[in-house]
Design a protein around this motif. Structure first.
Motif, mmCIF file in Angstrom:
data_model
loop_
_atom_site.group_PDB
_atom_site.id
_atom_site.type_symbol
_atom_site.label_atom_id
_atom_site.label_comp_id
_atom_site.label_asym_id
_atom_site.label_seq_id
_atom_site.Cartn_x
_atom_site.Cartn_y
_atom_site.Cartn_z
ATOM 1 N N ARG A 183 -5.066 0.713 4.847
ATOM 2 C CA ARG A 183 -5.460 1.931 4.112
ATOM 3 C C ARG A 183 -6.247 2.870 5.028
ATOM 4 N NH1 ARG A 183 -8.117 0.562 -1.502
ATOM 5 N NH2 ARG A 183 -7.367 2.629 -2.046
ATOM 6 N N VAL A 190 0.871 -1.183 0.000
ATOM 7 C CA VAL A 190 0.000 0.000 0.000
ATOM 8 C C VAL A 190 0.906 1.231 0.000
ATOM 9 C CG1 VAL A 190 -1.813 1.252 1.223
ATOM 10 C CG2 VAL A 190 -1.729 -1.250 1.353
ATOM 11 N N SER A 201 5.714 3.542 1.416
ATOM 12 C CA SER A 201 4.904 2.348 1.157
ATOM 13 C C SER A 201 5.019 1.356 2.314
ATOM 14 C CB SER A 201 5.324 1.695 -0.162
ATOM 15 O OG SER A 201 6.587 1.114 -0.022
ATOM 16 N N ILE A 242 -3.812 4.617 7.350
ATOM 17 C CA ILE A 242 -3.044 5.677 6.677
ATOM 18 C C ILE A 242 -3.910 6.931 6.520
ATOM 19 C CG2 ILE A 242 -1.991 6.370 4.477
ATOM 20 C CD1 ILE A 242 -1.051 3.436 4.169
ATOM 21 N N ARG A 243 -5.112 6.736 6.053
ATOM 22 C CA ARG A 243 -5.989 7.892 5.817
ATOM 23 C C ARG A 243 -6.280 8.623 7.128
ATOM 24 N NH1 ARG A 243 -9.506 4.016 2.942
ATOM 25 N NH2 ARG A 243 -8.814 3.901 0.783
ATOM 26 N N GLU A 293 2.866 11.367 -1.761
ATOM 27 C CA GLU A 293 2.926 11.846 -0.376
ATOM 28 C C GLU A 293 3.440 13.286 -0.239
ATOM 29 O OE1 GLU A 293 5.867 10.149 2.338
ATOM 30 O OE2 GLU A 293 4.291 9.924 3.814
ATOM 31 N N ILE A 304 1.386 5.464 0.062
ATOM 32 C CA ILE A 304 0.770 6.773 0.299
ATOM 33 C C ILE A 304 0.926 7.523 -1.023
ATOM 34 C CG2 ILE A 304 0.804 8.887 1.651
ATOM 35 C CD1 ILE A 304 2.144 7.289 3.895
ATOM 36 N N ALA A 324 -4.304 6.425 0.120
ATOM 37 C CA ALA A 324 -3.622 5.159 0.394
ATOM 38 C C ALA A 324 -3.870 4.286 -0.839
ATOM 39 C CB ALA A 324 -4.180 4.524 1.655
ATOM 40 N N VAL A 336 1.615 5.507 11.516
ATOM 41 C CA VAL A 336 0.953 4.379 10.847
ATOM 42 C C VAL A 336 1.479 3.064 11.421
ATOM 43 C CG1 VAL A 336 0.713 3.155 8.648
ATOM 44 C CG2 VAL A 336 0.429 5.639 8.726
#
Lengths: 211, 641
Positions: B538, B359, B520, B541-542, B364, B361, B555, B504
């Motif tokens: 995901r 996954v 990542s 991350i968000r 970024e 970002i 993400a 994260v």
């Protein structure tokens, strides 16, 4: 065994809860702490047409207050040299020189904050109007009415085109410097201002070179 | 601040443990021979804990009331806790004095390294000396380490000796260091870093599954395949940039001149250079440089392959947290799989029943720049999903810009964030300086708020005061030279990106993360569970980006390309887009070498190099099975949760 630093009680101790990271976020506006203290002034002022890729604006001239944001001058151009600025008295005195012509110097600023002067050639009384210059003057007036404008391209008919940004001046404030228009002119032309007959430019015109 | 956000600790515990760290071997560190701790209790009394196997269900200092754990390089203790107290979560709150040292002394360590890189992190002894704290004799420490590392069947006397050392030297030094550093500690945010240091050790423990057979063959046959790779590169470039297996810089520079490729100037030496890092931004413009860049990186990597792989077939390498000036991890580039060129990451392969997913970002740096500058157009472009494409479309007045057009505007937007001028942009894109200036002007006109913000950040940096990120990581300008000025243009994006990465990892501790590289995250789970795991990563991350920046970063994940299930192998996105031609070439060379080794060589068949797109010798399938490489791959991770 060494005791802690002193006999003082060291507990309880309060620390952050890592599950509450959001509560400890440091506001990043501090990155701009010093910005207001440091207005950036260029030590050179360019005299050039506004870049075609960028929006620019100009300030209107208030009635009864000339030379605030634009002014009429005479410019003397010699191929291969930066132009000279000539006072009206000197221009009149050397009217036989066909390299001197009237110009309008306009102070402008781009949306990215670059301030410069635009030299627009004016049509002498005994000549035919030039559509480039006419369109340039029109664009200046549009910009002075409170618009961000951009020169787009040259047309076959020999005039500038322009576009107007959807952004208003209140949405995107123009960043004119604190310097006066005449200060900008002084910086832009430096010792290429021709105030009297002693200036080297007359020798260059007469003899081709001072050296 | 609400009470929930702070924890009042009535006790402080300074733990340490002795075990065989199995450094550099890719193994899970050994079972702890002893775990000791000094506890300062509610009444300010000191309690000494000496533990050895068999360990209790939970540590004796974990008595229900909140206590602060303070250690130095807590990852090591996290490992011992995972062994000894497998049913207990990591202690929280915890402060890692190593991490705090890296935060507090970041600018000083960068300065000591000359400004470009950063000094390595300190040992406990070095940190104590820095603070004038009495500490142990290094010779004695080495002797104790030797005792811990050299055997597994320690006598009772040896264990007692190790306990005394652990308690009276390591724990006591840590206690003294804690009080020396206390006035400088950010007690609110330090526990976030402490928790991260333990979670990153959990990631290392899990390890990455490595397809052992091709990896071992790559190492074994490196002396045979390297000359062939060099010859292939010479042939592709049409010049002997490798002569007698030695890279000839001057030949490469001459070749660039012949092809009218502008030669970068190394900002450090002010001399012409074809260094990989300077060439990288040019490879999309000049195909010849792309060949050079990809192949040379592979040649350099194969020459020095040292992945740390344990006996269970999993790669485990220290991720060197806080190892860069921006606070990002800085693992070894030849010991950590994700440090290898992207063309070689396909050594990673999930075991039976397992899947690996990545996954990212999305964009970024651009997202963070949009968030902090508040540039409305950049925010909108970012949220469109592809800011570069949208900018290119608007600037060029087309609906669907080509990949190349998008690349130009991408280079320009990133260039603004990285402080790239018109000259460098022109060189990287193969356009005139005037054209580059025009595109930069377009960028500034589109994102005037961003430009003004970047300028304000530079102004602050120029005052020589620390620029502090969202969770406390900071750096200050040292000498103000142009490269440092560029660092500070980009610093808010990189360093805040690192803060996001830490949050994260901290929040995804319950998920099977096995790696993170820059922006990542890589997870490994069963084929049945992988999509659910990805969805959770995901979401984390968000949410973390919203929490830190007040702006949601993307993400990115595409199941069809970002997830591989057994028996397929992991493929980096760029290599996948390239049709896996480098990996296939690499595997074909190995096969050729193997066949020659066992006497089946066919001199008429040469492995096709990556530029020979339909070369019959190239492997058609991304799986090693196509070339007969079969063998055990990394086992599923040992449970460390």
């Amino acid at each position: 065994m060494t005791k802690p630093t002193s006999t003082e009680k060291v507990v309880p101790i309060t620390v952050g809860n890592p599950a509450s990271a959001t509560a400890f976020v440091i506001d990043q506006s501090h990155m701009e702490d010093f910005a207001t203290e440091a207005e950036e002034n260029s030590s050179v002022v360019e005299v050039r047409r506004p870049p075609r890729g960028m929006y620019f604006t100009v300030l209107p001239e208030e009635k009864g207050k000339p030379m605030q944001n634009r002014g009429y001058f005479f410019q003397l151009e010699i191929p291969g040299r930066d132009p000279y600025l000539v006072t009206p008295e000197m221009a009149k005195k050397h009217s036989e020189e066909d390299v001197i012509r009237p110009i309008l110097l306009v102070r402008y600023v781009t949306m990215s904050g670059e301030e410069a002067l635009w030299s627009i050639k004016l049509t002498p009384p005994d000549s035919k109007a030039n559509s480039w210059n006419t369109s340039a003057l029109n664009i200046v007036e549009i910009a002075a009415s409170g618009k961000w404008v951009r020169i787009v391209s040259k047309q076959k008919n020999g005039a500038y085109r322009h576009t107007i940004s959807k952004k208003s001046l209140t949405e995107e404030m123009p960043k004119f410097s604190e310097r006066s228009f005449l200060e900008l002119v002084d910086i832009a032309y430096g010792d290429r201002k021709v105030l009297d007959d002693a200036h080297e430019v007359w020798t260059i015109l007469a003899e081709g070179s001072t050296e | 601040m609400s009470g929930d956000h702070e924890i009042v600790c009535s006790r402080i515990v300074f733990p340490d443990s002795e075990f065989d760290a199995k450094v550099g071997r890719g193994e899970i560190p050994g079972f702890p021979i002893c775990i000791c701790a000094i506890e300062i209790d509610e009444n300010n009394n000191i309690i000494k804990h000496r533990l050895r196997a068999p360990y209790p269900e939970r540590p004796p200092w974990d008595r229900g009331t909140p206590y602060l754990t303070a250690g130095f390089a807590l990852g090591a203790e996290a490992g011992s806790f995972m062994h000894a107290f497998p049913n207990c979560p990591f202690p929280s709150p915890a402060i890692d004095l190593y991490a705090e040292y890296m935060v507090i002394h970041n600018s000083e360590m960068v300065k000591a390294a000359g400004g470009e890189s950063k000094q390595p992190g300190p040992s406990l002894i070095q940190a104590c000396r820095r603070y004038g704290v009495p500490t142990m004799d290094p010779v004695y420490k080495e002797r104790m380490r030797e005792l811990a590392y050299s055997k597994t069947n320690h006598t009772q006397e040896e264990i007692t000796e190790l306990q005394e050392y652990c308690l009276e030297d390591d724990c006591a030094s840590t206690l003294r260091l804690f009080f020396a550093m206390l006035p400088l500690l950010d007690l609110l945010r330090a526990p976030i870093r402490g928790a991260f240091m333990m979670e990153i050790e959990r990631i290392r423990w899990r390890g990455k599954p490595i397809d052992i057979v091709p990896y071992q063959e790559a190492k074994q046959y490196a002396p045979v395949i390297l000359p062939k790779m060099r010859q292939d590169l010479n042939r592709k470039l049409g010049a002997e940039v490798y002569f007698a297996d030695v890279f000839k810089r001057r030949t490469m520079l001459r070749l660039m001149r012949q092809h009218n490729i502008p030669i970068p100037i190394d900002p450090k030496t002010s001399k012409e250079s074809c260094a990989i890092k300077l060439i990288k931004p040019m490879i999309e413009t000049y195909p010849l440089l792309k060949d050079f860049y990809e192949d040379k990186r592979m040649i350099d990597a194969i020459k020095n392959l040292k992945l740390e792989i344990g006996s269970d077939g999993r790669g485990r390498c220290w991720l060197n947290p806080f190892g860069t000036k921006t606070g990002r991890n800085n693992p070894s580039t030849n010991r950590e799989l994700l440090g290898l060129p992207h063309t070689m990451r396909s050594f990673m392969k999930p075991g039976p029943g397992m899947a690996i997913a990545q996954v990212d970002i999305g964009n970024e740096e651009v997202g963070i720049a949009a968030a902090y500058s508040g540039d409305p157009v950049l925010m909108e472009d970012y949220q469109s999903g592809d800011p570069y494409k949208r900018f290119a479309a608007d600037a060029l007045g087309v609906t669907n810009p080509t990949k190349q057009q998008r690349q130009v505007y991408k280079a320009c937007v990133l260039g603004q964030i990285y402080g790239v001028g018109a000259g460098t942009l022109a060189r990287n894109l193969g356009i005139s300086k005037a054209e580059a200036r025009r595109i930069i002007d377009q960028t500034n006109a589109r994102y005037p708020v961003l430009k003004a913000w970047l300028k304000r950040v530079q102004i602050k940096a120029a005052h020589g005061v620390p620029i502090t990120c969202v969770l406390g990581w900071s750096l200050k300008m040292i000498n103000g030279d142009p490269s440092e000025e560029r660092t500070f243009l980009n610093y808010p994006m990189q360093a805040n990106g690192a803060e996001l990465m830490r949050l994260v990892i901290l929040r995804a501790g319950h998920l099977p993360l096995i790696g993170c590289a820059h922006d990542s995250f890589i997870v490994e789970d069963t084929i049945e569970r992988i999509e659910q795991t990805v969805a959770e990563v995901r979401d984390i991350i968000r949410q973390a980006s919203r929490d830190l920046f007040g702006f949601e970063l993307r993400a990115d994940y595409k199941p069809e390309t970002d997830c591989v299930c057994y028996p397929d192998r992991f493929v980096d996105e760029r290599e996948r887009e390239d049709g896996m031609r480098h990996w296939n070439w690499f595997m074909a060379l190995i096969e050729e070498a193997r066949n020659a080794d066992i006497g089946f060589s066919d001199p008429g068949q040469r492995a096709a190099s990556p530029d020979e797109k339909d070369g019959s010798a190239a492997i058609k399938n991304e799986n090693a099975e196509e070339i007969g490489v079969r063998g055990p791959v990394g086992q599923a991770p040992a449970s460390v949760d």
